[in-house]
Design a protein around this motif. Structure first.
Motif: not given
Length: 98
Positions: A2-3, A6-9
């Motif tokens: 989920p997006a 990815m944003l958390g990474i």
């Protein structure tokens, strides 16, 4: 993936880079405070710790340069570029098509 994941990474990577930048900046400022030449350069308007450190790293011992005009020439500046009010002039002529 989920997006949001990815944003958390990406956010975690950005925080890690920020921590590295903070560490490098702290070391740079400590070296700047310990170096007499770098500290003296910071007294010049528009020169901060990073620029002062860069100049010390590039020039080394400034005694071989003498005057500010010689330093400007050593940097490759033309006499009309030394004045802050003078606009930068290209050092070569550009060819135009006929």
């Amino acid at each position: 993936m989920p997006a949001a994941d990815m944003l958390g990474i990406l956010a975690a990577q950005l925080r890690a880079v920020g921590e590295c930048v903070d560490e490098v900046e702290a070391k740079l400022l400590a070296w700047h405070r310990a170096d007499e030449t770098s500290s003296r350069l910071q007294a010049v308007p528009s020169i901060g710790p990073i620029t002062a450190n860069a100049l010390v790293a590039i020039v080394g011992d400034p005694s071989h340069l003498g005057l500010g005009r010689q330093f400007a020439a050593w940097l490759g500046m033309q006499s009309n570029q030394v004045a802050a009010s003078a606009p930068a002039q290209p050092s070569c002529k550009l060819r135009t098509r006929s």
